[in-house]
Design an enzyme around this catalytic site. Structure first.
Site, PDB file in Angstrom:
ATOM      1  N   ASP A  25      10.465  23.014  -8.762  1.00  0.00           N
ATOM      2  CA  ASP A  25      11.284  23.856  -7.805  1.00  0.00           C
ATOM      3  C   ASP A  25      11.617  25.126  -7.732  1.00  0.00           C
ATOM      4  OD1 ASP A  25      12.453  24.857  -5.139  1.00  0.00           O
ATOM      5  OD2 ASP A  25      14.343  23.508  -5.057  1.00  0.00           O
ATOM      6  N   SER A  26      10.605  25.978  -8.267  1.00  0.00           N
ATOM      7  CA  SER A  26      10.518  27.381  -9.459  1.00  0.00           C
ATOM      8  C   SER A  26      10.502  28.321  -8.562  1.00  0.00           C
ATOM      9  CB  SER A  26       9.969  27.172 -10.758  1.00  0.00           C
ATOM     10  OG  SER A  26       8.404  28.207  -9.857  1.00  0.00           O
ATOM     11  N   THR A  27      10.846  29.641  -9.212  1.00  0.00           N
ATOM     12  CA  THR A  27      11.260  30.677  -8.561  1.00  0.00           C
ATOM     13  C   THR A  27       9.531  31.136  -9.016  1.00  0.00           C
ATOM     14  OG1 THR A  27      11.843  31.347 -10.270  1.00  0.00           O
ATOM     15  CG2 THR A  27      13.312  32.045  -8.538  1.00  0.00           C
ATOM     16  N   ASP A  28       9.043  32.424  -8.234  1.00  0.00           N
ATOM     17  CA  ASP A  28       7.611  32.979  -8.195  1.00  0.00           C
ATOM     18  C   ASP A  28       7.222  32.790 -10.325  1.00  0.00           C
ATOM     19  OD1 ASP A  28       7.812  33.061  -5.914  1.00  0.00           O
ATOM     20  OD2 ASP A  28       8.219  35.118  -5.350  1.00  0.00           O
ATOM     21  N   ASP A  54      16.566  25.442 -19.771  1.00  0.00           N
ATOM     22  CA  ASP A  54      15.000  25.880 -19.811  1.00  0.00           C
ATOM     23  C   ASP A  54      14.764  24.444 -19.415  1.00  0.00           C
ATOM     24  OD1 ASP A  54      12.480  26.944 -19.642  1.00  0.00           O
ATOM     25  OD2 ASP A  54      12.173  27.549 -21.362  1.00  0.00           O
ATOM     26  N   GLY A  55      14.109  24.355 -18.042  1.00  0.00           N
ATOM     27  CA  GLY A  55      13.218  22.977 -17.729  1.00  0.00           C
ATOM     28  C   GLY A  55      11.520  23.011 -18.497  1.00  0.00           C
ATOM     29  N   GLU A 108      18.028  23.224 -14.639  1.00  0.00           N
ATOM     30  CA  GLU A 108      18.647  24.787 -13.715  1.00  0.00           C
ATOM     31  C   GLU A 108      18.662  25.661 -15.206  1.00  0.00           C
ATOM     32  OE1 GLU A 108      18.268  26.938 -11.088  1.00  0.00           O
ATOM     33  OE2 GLU A 108      18.147  28.068 -13.023  1.00  0.00           O
ATOM     34  N   HIS A 116      12.790  21.709   1.278  1.00  0.00           N
ATOM     35  CA  HIS A 116      13.220  21.223   0.483  1.00  0.00           C
ATOM     36  C   HIS A 116      13.223  19.768   1.340  1.00  0.00           C
ATOM     37  CE1 HIS A 116      16.894  24.228  -0.045  1.00  0.00           C
ATOM     38  NE2 HIS A 116      16.097  23.864  -1.148  1.00  0.00           N
ATOM     39  N   ASP A 174      19.814  25.694  -6.145  1.00  0.00           N
ATOM     40  CA  ASP A 174      20.314  25.248  -5.144  1.00  0.00           C
ATOM     41  C   ASP A 174      21.075  24.489  -4.543  1.00  0.00           C
ATOM     42  OD1 ASP A 174      18.126  24.716  -2.897  1.00  0.00           O
ATOM     43  OD2 ASP A 174      17.494  26.601  -3.817  1.00  0.00           O
TER      44      ASP A 174
HETATM   45  N1  SAM Z   1      13.074  27.230  -2.949  1.00  0.00           N
HETATM   46  C1  SAM Z   1      12.739  28.246  -3.835  1.00  0.00           C
HETATM   47  C2  SAM Z   1      11.755  29.508  -3.691  1.00  0.00           C
HETATM   48  O1  SAM Z   1      10.223  29.054  -3.858  1.00  0.00           O
HETATM   49  O2  SAM Z   1      11.551  31.062  -3.865  1.00  0.00           O
HETATM   50  C3  SAM Z   1      13.390  28.667  -5.120  1.00  0.00           C
HETATM   51  C4  SAM Z   1      14.378  28.130  -4.863  1.00  0.00           C
HETATM   52  S1  SAM Z   1      15.448  27.371  -7.094  1.00  0.00           S
HETATM   53  C5  SAM Z   1      17.015  28.637  -7.224  1.00  0.00           C
HETATM   54  C6  SAM Z   1      14.190  28.435  -8.393  1.00  0.00           C
HETATM   55  C7  SAM Z   1      15.082  28.310  -9.403  1.00  0.00           C
HETATM   56  O3  SAM Z   1      13.784  28.372 -10.729  1.00  0.00           O
HETATM   57  C8  SAM Z   1      16.216  29.724 -10.458  1.00  0.00           C
HETATM   58  O4  SAM Z   1      17.304  29.574  -9.129  1.00  0.00           O
HETATM   59  C9  SAM Z   1      15.736  29.807 -11.315  1.00  0.00           C
HETATM   60  O5  SAM Z   1      17.083  30.346 -11.747  1.00  0.00           O
HETATM   61  C10 SAM Z   1      14.929  28.843 -12.151  1.00  0.00           C
HETATM   62  N2  SAM Z   1      14.164  28.504 -12.612  1.00  0.00           N
HETATM   63  C11 SAM Z   1      13.207  29.408 -13.233  1.00  0.00           C
HETATM   64  N3  SAM Z   1      12.470  29.302 -14.613  1.00  0.00           N
HETATM   65  C12 SAM Z   1      13.186  27.941 -14.393  1.00  0.00           C
HETATM   66  C13 SAM Z   1      12.881  27.204 -15.929  1.00  0.00           C
HETATM   67  N4  SAM Z   1      12.031  27.944 -17.117  1.00  0.00           N
HETATM   68  N5  SAM Z   1      13.442  26.287 -15.869  1.00  0.00           N
HETATM   69  C14 SAM Z   1      14.329  25.588 -15.435  1.00  0.00           C
HETATM   70  N6  SAM Z   1      15.294  26.416 -13.652  1.00  0.00           N
HETATM   71  C15 SAM Z   1      13.892  27.017 -13.984  1.00  0.00           C
END
Ligand code: SAM
Length: 275
Positions: free
Chosen positions: A155-158, A137-138, A106, A62, A86
């Site tokens: 700061d997305s998921t994979d 949706d971002g 998010e 972070h 988060d």
């Molecule tokens: N620090 C983390 C990592 O790299 O493992 C990422 C943390 S954060 C929890 C990732 C967030 O991205 C998830 O909660 C997911 O729902 C969100 N996310 C995925 N695709 C998205 C999108 N298109 N728009 C907005 N949020 C999205």
């Protein structure tokens, strides 16, 4: 009885943590959400079987995804986090006194709610009056806002499910258009050991759009390979040419002025990914 949690980080490698307690499990509209308390890393948010953040090592990720771009900009006021449900990135952004507004965009409201309930240390700033949480949706949010923001942080998921579209050239172009004329953007871009093709492609795509493109790294024990990359696209400012004295002590545990510079020093095998 001992309980252990394993994330298979690749098909051949995993990380295993001893579990104290499983606090929460649910299936949201977008993903499986789990909150477990582990012996080594404390509470851990897991989405679709992948560790997102833990109480013990979250500060590295972070701090590095936020302070590097924010201190590279002379006056960041309007900031967006795409993903990041988060709340850890928002917490760090709001340590900058000049920030007037920080949007958290998010897609999954359940990640925000579960984090507020079980990870108060990380989600603490989501109720700050300078923070605005948008559940959408971002990709859509960024497309709809032109020439608006000083810093955008992805700061997305994979790159699976709803996050696939956050790792493509069209999205980086939308980000460019959404930033002001001197804006900066950073995305988390996975592991230089396990995601070589992704890092090469993303760096190429971002550098075909942004005049300044840089990759930087840090160590995060619970992320695959423990070694993580972020890619920055900047319209004007070079993160390595910031004036002496700009980087203030914000009470960070990982980030400081030396780390800022050192993070851009890359080993040869990472440099080669960018050629
Ligand atoms: N620090 C983390 C990592 O790299 O493992 C990422 C943390 S954060 C929890 C990732 C967030 O991205 C998830 O909660 C997911 O729902 C969100 N996310 C995925 N695709 C998205 C999108 N298109 N728009 C907005 N949020 C999205």
């Amino acid at each position: 009885m001992e309980l252990w949690y394993t994330e298979k980080q690749t098909k051949d490698v995993g990380i295993t943590c001893k579990v104290k307690q499983t606090l929460h499990v649910e299936k949201s509209k977008f993903q499986d959400i789990a909150l477990i308390d582990t012996e080594q890393y404390g509470r851990m948010l897991v989405l679709d079987g992948t560790v997102q953040t833990t109480i013990e090592d979250e500060f590295v990720y972070h701090e590095m995804i936020t302070h590097v771009p924010l201190f590279s900009h002379p006056d960041p006021r309007k900031v967006v986090v795409v993903g990041g449900g988060d709340g850890g990135a928002i917490r760090e952004i709001l340590k900058h006194p000049g920030v007037e507004k920080a949007y958290l965009v998010e897609i999954d409201d359940r990640v925000v709610e579960v984090s507020k309930r079980f990870l108060p240390e990380i989600s603490v700033a989501l109720n700050d009056k300078r923070a605005e949480v948008r559940i959408e949706d971002g990709i859509k949010f960024i497309k709809e806002n032109r020439n608006q923001f000083d810093v955008i942080i992805v700061d997305s998921t994979d790159p699976v499910g709803p996050a696939v579209g956050l790792f493509v050239k069209d999205f980086y172009q939308s980000i460019f258009d959404s930033l002001k004329e001197d804006g900066i953007f950073v995305a988390q871009t996975e592991s230089p050991f396990y995601n070589k093709d992704l890092i090469s492609r993303v760096y190429r795509d971002i550098s075909s759009i942004f005049p300044v493109t840089k990759l930087y790294v840090c160590s995060i024990p619970t992320y695959p390979s423990g070694y993580w990359a972020f890619t920055m696209g900047s319209k004007k400012f070079n993160p390595l040419e910031i004036p002496e004295g700009r980087i203030k002590d914000l009470g960070t545990k990982y980030y400081n002025a030396d780390v800022h510079k050192a993070a851009f020093v890359l080993p040869n095998f990472v440099k080669q990914l960018l050629e």
